[in-house]
Write a protein that holds these residues in place. Structure first.
Motif, mmCIF file in Angstrom:
data_model
loop_
_atom_site.group_PDB
_atom_site.id
_atom_site.type_symbol
_atom_site.label_atom_id
_atom_site.label_comp_id
_atom_site.label_asym_id
_atom_site.label_seq_id
_atom_site.Cartn_x
_atom_site.Cartn_y
_atom_site.Cartn_z
ATOM 1 N N UNK A 160 -34.326 76.864 66.247
ATOM 2 C CA UNK A 160 -33.039 76.460 66.794
ATOM 3 C C UNK A 160 -31.999 77.532 66.458
ATOM 4 N N UNK A 161 -30.851 77.527 67.152
ATOM 5 C CA UNK A 161 -29.827 78.549 66.884
ATOM 6 C C UNK A 161 -29.341 78.583 65.444
ATOM 7 N N UNK A 162 -29.498 77.485 64.698
ATOM 8 C CA UNK A 162 -29.038 77.495 63.308
ATOM 9 C C UNK A 162 -29.924 78.347 62.402
ATOM 10 N N UNK A 163 -31.102 78.797 62.926
ATOM 11 C CA UNK A 163 -31.977 79.631 62.121
ATOM 12 C C UNK A 163 -32.658 78.899 60.987
ATOM 13 N N UNK A 164 -32.633 77.589 61.017
ATOM 14 C CA UNK A 164 -33.253 76.780 59.960
ATOM 15 C C UNK A 164 -34.307 75.846 60.535
ATOM 16 N N UNK A 165 -33.931 75.106 61.565
ATOM 17 C CA UNK A 165 -34.843 74.122 62.145
ATOM 18 C C UNK A 165 -35.736 74.762 63.196
ATOM 19 N N UNK A 166 -36.955 74.241 63.301
ATOM 20 C CA UNK A 166 -37.883 74.657 64.350
ATOM 21 C C UNK A 166 -37.610 73.864 65.626
ATOM 22 N N UNK A 167 -37.857 74.476 66.757
ATOM 23 C CA UNK A 167 -37.563 73.844 68.034
ATOM 24 C C UNK A 167 -38.613 72.792 68.389
ATOM 25 N N UNK A 168 -38.172 71.772 69.098
ATOM 26 C CA UNK A 168 -39.069 70.769 69.680
ATOM 27 C C UNK A 168 -38.780 70.685 71.169
ATOM 28 N N UNK A 169 -39.655 69.985 71.894
ATOM 29 C CA UNK A 169 -39.514 69.891 73.337
ATOM 30 C C UNK A 169 -39.258 68.477 73.821
ATOM 31 N N UNK A 170 -39.113 68.355 75.132
ATOM 32 C CA UNK A 170 -38.788 67.091 75.794
ATOM 33 C C UNK A 170 -39.931 66.721 76.720
ATOM 34 N N UNK A 171 -40.358 65.476 76.647
ATOM 35 C CA UNK A 171 -41.416 65.017 77.546
ATOM 36 C C UNK A 171 -40.822 64.613 78.893
ATOM 37 N N UNK A 172 -41.691 64.405 79.878
ATOM 38 C CA UNK A 172 -41.266 64.003 81.222
ATOM 39 C C UNK A 172 -41.520 62.516 81.408
ATOM 40 N N UNK A 173 -40.489 61.776 81.791
ATOM 41 C CA UNK A 173 -40.631 60.349 81.996
ATOM 42 C C UNK A 173 -41.614 60.029 83.119
ATOM 43 N N UNK A 233 -42.227 54.251 84.145
ATOM 44 C CA UNK A 233 -41.238 53.435 83.462
ATOM 45 C C UNK A 233 -40.828 53.948 82.098
ATOM 46 N N UNK A 234 -41.496 54.982 81.611
ATOM 47 C CA UNK A 234 -41.116 55.588 80.331
ATOM 48 C C UNK A 234 -40.097 56.690 80.587
ATOM 49 N N UNK A 235 -39.074 56.821 79.729
ATOM 50 C CA UNK A 235 -38.048 57.849 79.952
ATOM 51 C C UNK A 235 -38.484 59.219 79.444
ATOM 52 N N UNK A 236 -37.684 60.250 79.767
ATOM 53 C CA UNK A 236 -37.815 61.532 79.079
ATOM 54 C C UNK A 236 -37.511 61.288 77.603
ATOM 55 N N UNK A 237 -38.249 61.941 76.737
ATOM 56 C CA UNK A 237 -38.049 61.726 75.306
ATOM 57 C C UNK A 237 -37.952 63.069 74.597
ATOM 58 N N UNK A 238 -36.868 63.273 73.876
ATOM 59 C CA UNK A 238 -36.666 64.500 73.110
ATOM 60 C C UNK A 238 -37.453 64.455 71.808
ATOM 61 N N UNK A 239 -38.043 65.596 71.451
ATOM 62 C CA UNK A 239 -38.683 65.724 70.147
ATOM 63 C C UNK A 239 -40.114 65.245 70.081
ATOM 64 N N UNK A 240 -40.756 65.000 71.246
ATOM 65 C CA UNK A 240 -42.114 64.473 71.222
ATOM 66 C C UNK A 240 -43.125 65.418 71.875
ATOM 67 N N UNK A 241 -42.725 66.642 72.117
ATOM 68 C CA UNK A 241 -43.656 67.676 72.545
ATOM 69 C C UNK A 241 -43.221 68.982 71.911
ATOM 70 N N UNK A 242 -44.107 69.969 71.954
ATOM 71 C CA UNK A 242 -43.748 71.302 71.510
ATOM 72 C C UNK A 242 -42.686 71.876 72.442
ATOM 73 N N UNK A 243 -41.828 72.716 71.894
ATOM 74 C CA UNK A 243 -40.893 73.446 72.747
ATOM 75 C C UNK A 243 -41.690 74.365 73.670
ATOM 76 N N UNK A 244 -41.243 74.458 74.927
ATOM 77 C CA UNK A 244 -41.992 75.247 75.912
ATOM 78 C C UNK A 244 -41.042 76.147 76.705
ATOM 79 N N UNK A 245 -41.614 77.242 77.199
ATOM 80 C CA UNK A 245 -40.869 78.094 78.116
ATOM 81 C C UNK A 245 -40.647 77.325 79.408
#
Length: 565
Positions: free
Chosen positions: A143-156, A159-171
């Protein structure tokens, strides 16, 4: 699976082996010696069976053994008592030990740090951290703070929504979709990708806890990394290893030291004063001054571990998993075709390295795992009933033995860089590939390894018949003689475990325990060099297991551990 099958092996004091291009090895140039990931040989080459200078090895016996290890009925293999998540923890560990940035073609760009370090096989989570947030080649993982590692967002979906932090960060590009992690192999199947994500979340949780305690920003990342690495090593030493290796062997190695692999003359001097002594098991042939176990020397990686002993995880893989409330055999639906577990081919498909998560595609939310089904959070993690899986049923790894599942006997050619029309059926068999590669680098047989370690070898009946594993009694007399006098080391290690209720012992147990001990010792942060260290995240009972790590990573919140519901 090809990412577990290296294109080349540089063995110290020997040269470069290139499986697939003839047996034997060639001398390495000075430049190659500097760049190579440094493998070593634990069991000395036998004078009665030197590695051939060229040509190809005889693969006929390997083919017959491989077919015995992958029979049509292998789906009925016995379960173990080990939660299935540990199968993929082992794969994660393998990537932490063997990932190195200098393995590419000669002339490929390599940084000064990589050239000097050689990405030594230490249990230091470089597969998670890369070269750190301050390095231009690794900054994209953070992440820009240089401390935390990035996570990714899933695709809803459904009936399930998009969810932040439940996949690897991706290009997020039309051309890409690759995971933004240091080691792409951690995205080759969904199980190991999600385990990598759990470690990302664990790091971020630790960093948040330290920040809340007032740790200065300039010190925050390194203190978080230190704490994560030490807790990770603690899990391997006190939770993972005793599940797969005879606990008596583990205790002996971690209290009395190594007997065979990179053994220092004076362990106390080497551990605490940075000495460079060597002992009788120091390297090829014993006493190799280039393979000392001094604190100032990086570890090497024995080919006996990499090509044989730590390939035990292949036998632990299930053909299918009860993954979550959507992908399981008990799902209640009017459409019987929807009552299906997560098969191994599907877990490979929903990844970025071997599957469909490319071209900007994201992981569908319905594929987020129910962590309660992969680790025993209520039992091992001592969590409440809300963290217990439905019906109390945790997926169990298959028993460590000489049988492999159907999928591993019929690998898709793309998984090892082949094309369907050009790959013979036997070359899609992972057991065959393992056995042939061992021959191509002249790996010692199980009996030779037992003799080196002064252990009583398995008897002929034990090798041929085993216990509910691969049946080699149907081989002809000549093959049986060859197998019982020089059993392929990988098969031998699996047979030892099979005869010991699925737990490594003897040759296999000693190799795995000693190499992981050395890999911890060689890490910048090390519970081996700090024997008084204790995890501060222990439960009230004083334990800290992989289940505790997962619980901490997901804030002990059942809704985060099972977001699909």
């Amino acid at each position: 699976m090809n990412r577990h099958q290296r294109g080349e092996y540089y063995v110290t004091r020997e040269g470069v082996y290139r499986p697939g291009q003839g047996a034997g090895c060639r001398p390495a140039s000075t430049w190659e010696e500097l760049r190579r990931f440094r493998f070593s040989r634990l069991v000395p080459l036998c004078h009665d069976r030197p590695v051939p200078a060229g040509g190809t090895v005889d693969t006929a016996l390997s083919e017959r053994i491989a077919l015995a290890m992958t029979p049509d009925g292998a789906t009925d293999r016995p379960d173990s008592a080990i939660p299935a998540g540990y199968t993929y923890l082992g794969q994660f560990v393998d990537h932490d030990l063997t990932e190195n940035k200098t393995r590419g073609s000669l002339g490929e760009r390599v940084t000064v740090e990589q050239l000097v370090q050689g990405r030594s096989p230490a249990l230091d989570l470089d597969s998670l951290y890369g070269l750190g947030p301050g390095h231009p080649d690794s900054a994209r993982f953070y992440e820009p703070d240089g401390v935390r590692l990035r996570t990714g967002r899933t695709a809803g979906v459904d009936g399930l929504p998009d969810l932040d932090g439940f996949d690897l960060a991706r290009e997020d590009t039309e051309e890409g979709g690759r995971a933004l992690i240091p080691d792409a192999r951690d995205d080759e199947n969904l199980a190991v990708a999600q385990l990598h994500l759990a470690f990302v979340r664990f790091h971020n949780r630790i960093a948040g806890d330290l920040a809340a305690r007032g740790v200065p920003r300039a010190l925050l990342f390194e203190q978080a990394r230190e704490k994560v690495v030490l807790h990770y090593q603690w899990v391997l030493r006190h939770d993972y290893l005793p599940r797969i290796v005879d606990p008596a062997i583990v205790e002996d190695v971690f209290t009395r030291g190594r007997q065979f692999f990179e053994v220092p003359l004076d362990p106390y001097q080497d551990l605490y004063r940075g000495g460079t002594g060597t002992g009788p098991g120091g390297g090829p042939g014993g006493g190799d001054p280039y393979a000392s176990a001094g604190q100032g020397q990086p570890p090497t990686m024995p080919i006996e571990f990499s090509i044989a002993a730590f390939r035990i995880g292949h036998s632990m893989v299930r053909d299918a998993y009860q993954w979550n409330s959507v992908f399981n055999s008990d799902r209640r639906t009017d459409n019987p075709r929807q009552k299906a577990p997560a098969t191994l081919p599907l877990l490979f498909s929903f990844s970025g390295t071997a599957g469909v998560l490319t071209g900007g595609r994201r992981l569908p939310s319905c594929w987020i795992p129910d962590w309660r089904r992969l680790f025993d959070l209520a039992g091992d993690g001592e969590a409440g009933p809300a963290c217990a899986p439905p019906g109390g049923r945790v997926n169990r790894a298959k028993r460590i033995d000489t049988l492999l599942g159907r999928f591993l006997g019929q690998l898709p050619p793309a998984s090892f860089g082949g094309c369907a029309q050009h790959v013979p059926a036997i070359e899609r068999n992972l057991a065959y590939r393992n056995l042939v590669r061992a021959d191509m680098v002249g790996l010692a047989g199980g009996q030779q390894a037992a003799e080196f370690m002064k252990l009583t070898p398995l008897g002929a009946d034990q090798i041929l018949a085993g216990h509910q594993g691969a049946d080699l009694t149907t081989l002809d007399a000549g093959d049986r003689h060859r197998v019982v006098t020089r059993t392929p080391l990988w098969f031998y290690v699996l047979r030892e475990a099979e005869l010991n209720d699925g737990v490594l012992t003897g040759v296999g147990g000693r190799i795995v325990a000693e190499v992981l001990h050395r890999a911890m010792e060689g890490s910048r942060y090390s519970i081996v060099r700090r024997p008084a260290w204790q995890p501060d995240l222990r439960s009230s009972s004083g334990r800290f297991t992989m289940a505790h790590l997962v619980l901490h990573a997901f804030d002990h919140d059942p809704r985060l551990l099972n977001p699909v519901g």
